[in-house]
Design a protein around this motif. Structure first.
Motif, PDB file in Angstrom:
ATOM      1  N   PRO A 104       0.818  -1.291   0.052  1.00 37.71           N
ATOM      2  CA  PRO A 104      -0.026  -0.040  -0.200  1.00 37.71           C
ATOM      3  C   PRO A 104       0.731   1.192   0.076  1.00 37.71           C
ATOM      4  N   ILE A 105       0.375   2.493  -0.418  1.00 32.04           N
ATOM      5  CA  ILE A 105       1.223   3.550  -0.638  1.00 32.04           C
ATOM      6  C   ILE A 105       1.607   4.080   0.967  1.00 32.04           C
ATOM      7  N   GLY A 106       2.725   4.332   0.783  1.00 32.74           N
ATOM      8  CA  GLY A 106       3.411   4.518   2.185  1.00 32.74           C
ATOM      9  C   GLY A 106       4.840   5.185   2.097  1.00 32.74           C
ATOM     10  N   ASN A 107       5.643   5.334   3.183  1.00 28.54           N
ATOM     11  CA  ASN A 107       7.056   5.826   3.167  1.00 28.54           C
ATOM     12  C   ASN A 107       7.591   4.560   3.731  1.00 28.54           C
ATOM     13  N   TYR A 108       8.380   3.902   2.774  1.00 28.03           N
ATOM     14  CA  TYR A 108       9.292   2.707   3.137  1.00 28.03           C
ATOM     15  C   TYR A 108      10.558   2.856   3.289  1.00 28.03           C
ATOM     16  N   GLY A 109      11.026   4.197   3.526  1.00 32.21           N
ATOM     17  CA  GLY A 109      12.467   4.535   3.761  1.00 32.21           C
ATOM     18  C   GLY A 109      13.244   4.729   2.426  1.00 32.21           C
ATOM     19  N   PHE A 110      12.930   4.120   1.199  1.00 33.98           N
ATOM     20  CA  PHE A 110      13.588   4.371   0.169  1.00 33.98           C
ATOM     21  C   PHE A 110      12.959   5.516  -0.874  1.00 33.98           C
ATOM     22  N   SER A 111      11.778   6.222  -0.180  1.00 30.34           N
ATOM     23  CA  SER A 111      11.347   7.047  -1.235  1.00 30.34           C
ATOM     24  C   SER A 111      10.192   7.644  -0.161  1.00 30.34           C
ATOM     25  N   ARG A 112       9.633   8.876  -0.357  1.00 31.36           N
ATOM     26  CA  ARG A 112       8.720   9.643   0.425  1.00 31.36           C
ATOM     27  C   ARG A 112       7.443   9.008   0.256  1.00 31.36           C
ATOM     28  N   LYS A 113       7.066   8.472  -0.809  1.00 26.26           N
ATOM     29  CA  LYS A 113       5.686   7.903  -1.107  1.00 26.26           C
ATOM     30  C   LYS A 113       6.031   6.746  -2.144  1.00 26.26           C
ATOM     31  N   PHE A 114       5.429   5.704  -2.040  1.00 32.30           N
ATOM     32  CA  PHE A 114       5.717   4.483  -2.911  1.00 32.30           C
ATOM     33  C   PHE A 114       4.492   3.546  -2.612  1.00 32.30           C
ATOM     34  N   GLY A 115       3.876   2.989  -3.809  1.00 38.78           N
ATOM     35  CA  GLY A 115       2.917   1.816  -3.729  1.00 38.78           C
ATOM     36  C   GLY A 115       3.286   0.816  -4.792  1.00 38.78           C
ATOM     37  N   TRP A 116       2.839  -0.192  -4.560  1.00 34.25           N
ATOM     38  CA  TRP A 116       2.956  -1.395  -5.527  1.00 34.25           C
ATOM     39  C   TRP A 116       1.723  -2.138  -5.927  1.00 34.25           C
ATOM     40  N   PHE A 117       1.201  -2.368  -6.865  1.00 30.75           N
ATOM     41  CA  PHE A 117      -0.102  -3.281  -6.992  1.00 30.75           C
ATOM     42  C   PHE A 117      -0.087  -4.096  -8.189  1.00 30.75           C
ATOM     43  N   ASN A 118      -1.122  -4.843  -8.508  1.00 27.61           N
ATOM     44  CA  ASN A 118      -1.365  -5.544  -9.677  1.00 27.61           C
ATOM     45  C   ASN A 118      -2.642  -4.787  -9.944  1.00 27.61           C
ATOM     46  N   ASP A 119      -2.887  -4.367 -11.338  1.00 27.85           N
ATOM     47  CA  ASP A 119      -4.124  -3.817 -11.754  1.00 27.85           C
ATOM     48  C   ASP A 119      -5.133  -5.051 -12.063  1.00 27.85           C
ATOM     49  N   ARG A 120      -6.476  -4.505 -12.527  1.00 20.64           N
ATOM     50  CA  ARG A 120      -7.471  -5.604 -12.702  1.00 20.64           C
ATOM     51  C   ARG A 120      -7.111  -6.601 -13.940  1.00 20.64           C
ATOM     52  N   TYR A 121      -6.083  -6.140 -14.518  1.00 19.83           N
ATOM     53  CA  TYR A 121      -5.706  -7.139 -15.540  1.00 19.83           C
ATOM     54  C   TYR A 121      -4.471  -7.975 -15.306  1.00 19.83           C
ATOM     55  N   GLY A 122      -3.943  -7.810 -14.124  1.00 20.69           N
ATOM     56  CA  GLY A 122      -3.017  -8.667 -13.561  1.00 20.69           C
ATOM     57  C   GLY A 122      -1.353  -7.879 -14.010  1.00 20.69           C
ATOM     58  N   VAL A 123      -1.407  -6.883 -14.407  1.00 23.73           N
ATOM     59  CA  VAL A 123      -0.036  -6.172 -14.842  1.00 23.73           C
ATOM     60  C   VAL A 123       0.184  -5.407 -13.523  1.00 23.73           C
ATOM     61  N   SER A 124       1.674  -5.652 -13.093  1.00 28.22           N
ATOM     62  CA  SER A 124       2.248  -5.143 -11.814  1.00 28.22           C
ATOM     63  C   SER A 124       2.467  -3.814 -12.300  1.00 28.22           C
ATOM     64  N   TRP A 125       2.541  -2.850 -11.002  1.00 25.84           N
ATOM     65  CA  TRP A 125       2.764  -1.503 -11.338  1.00 25.84           C
ATOM     66  C   TRP A 125       3.348  -0.845  -9.780  1.00 25.84           C
ATOM     67  N   GLN A 126       4.486  -0.016  -9.934  1.00 26.97           N
ATOM     68  CA  GLN A 126       5.280   0.454  -8.849  1.00 26.97           C
ATOM     69  C   GLN A 126       4.944   1.917  -9.122  1.00 26.97           C
ATOM     70  N   VAL A 127       4.314   2.765  -8.165  1.00 26.86           N
ATOM     71  CA  VAL A 127       4.237   4.109  -8.313  1.00 26.86           C
ATOM     72  C   VAL A 127       5.314   4.611  -7.165  1.00 26.86           C
ATOM     73  N   ASN A 128       5.976   5.712  -7.506  1.00 24.54           N
ATOM     74  CA  ASN A 128       6.850   6.176  -6.881  1.00 24.54           C
ATOM     75  C   ASN A 128       7.074   7.616  -6.940  1.00 24.54           C
ATOM     76  N   TRP A 129       7.065   8.340  -5.862  1.00 25.00           N
ATOM     77  CA  TRP A 129       7.440  10.039  -5.745  1.00 25.00           C
ATOM     78  C   TRP A 129       8.537  10.422  -4.686  1.00 25.00           C
ATOM     79  N   GLU A 130       9.613  10.561  -5.229  1.00 25.37           N
ATOM     80  CA  GLU A 130      10.922  10.965  -4.598  1.00 25.37           C
ATOM     81  C   GLU A 130      10.890  12.177  -3.757  1.00 25.37           C
TER      82      GLU A 130
END
Length: 131
Positions: free
Chosen positions: A105-131
């Motif tokens: 889930p979107i959060g601060n994992y220490g390597f970036s200020r805001k990061f999230g990782w999910f599989n979309d409804r089609y199964g494609v995996s996405w990582q979203v990042n804001w540094e």
């Protein structure tokens, strides 16, 4: 012609739907061209033989496979989106994660200020990042 590397996504009947969602969610994106199956097949008429689209400058190919495979997408391969702002990350994640599954889930994992990782409804995996 120069050597290139391009992500290639194989769907089973949802390529155009997925491509349209991705292009609508990611800034500076567009569909470049689509080649469709006709009545002669071998895929379902109107389904995608191959399509080219661009996501924020990154070319991507996709197809609708008419052959059923014993595999699909896996989080081991993902599309990594570096967002221009925190608001952009929130918007992109809301659109693409809808109907999918969060891996981180979107959060601060220490390597970036805001990061999230999910599989979309089609199964494609996405990582979203804001540094």
């Amino acid at each position: 012609m120069k050597t290139t590397v391009t992500p290639f996504l194989m769907f089973e009947g949802k390529a155009e739907e997925a491509m349209t969602l991705y292009v609508s969610a990611i800034p500076d994106s567009k569909v470049v061209d689509i080649k469709r199956y006709g009545p002669e097949g071998p895929g379902a008429e109107g389904s995608i033989v191959v399509a080219r689209f661009v996501l924020a400058g990154q070319p991507v190919f996709c197809i609708d496979s008419h052959v059923k495979h014993a595999f699909t997408f896996t989080p081991a391969n993902s599309l990594f989106v570096t967002c221009a702002s925190e608001e952009e990350l929130d918007r992109i994640a809301a659109v693409l994660a809808d109907g999918g599954q969060w891996l981180m889930p979107i959060g601060n994992y220490g390597f970036s200020r805001k990061f999230g990782w999910f599989n979309d409804r089609y199964g494609v995996s996405w990582q979203v990042n804001w540094e």
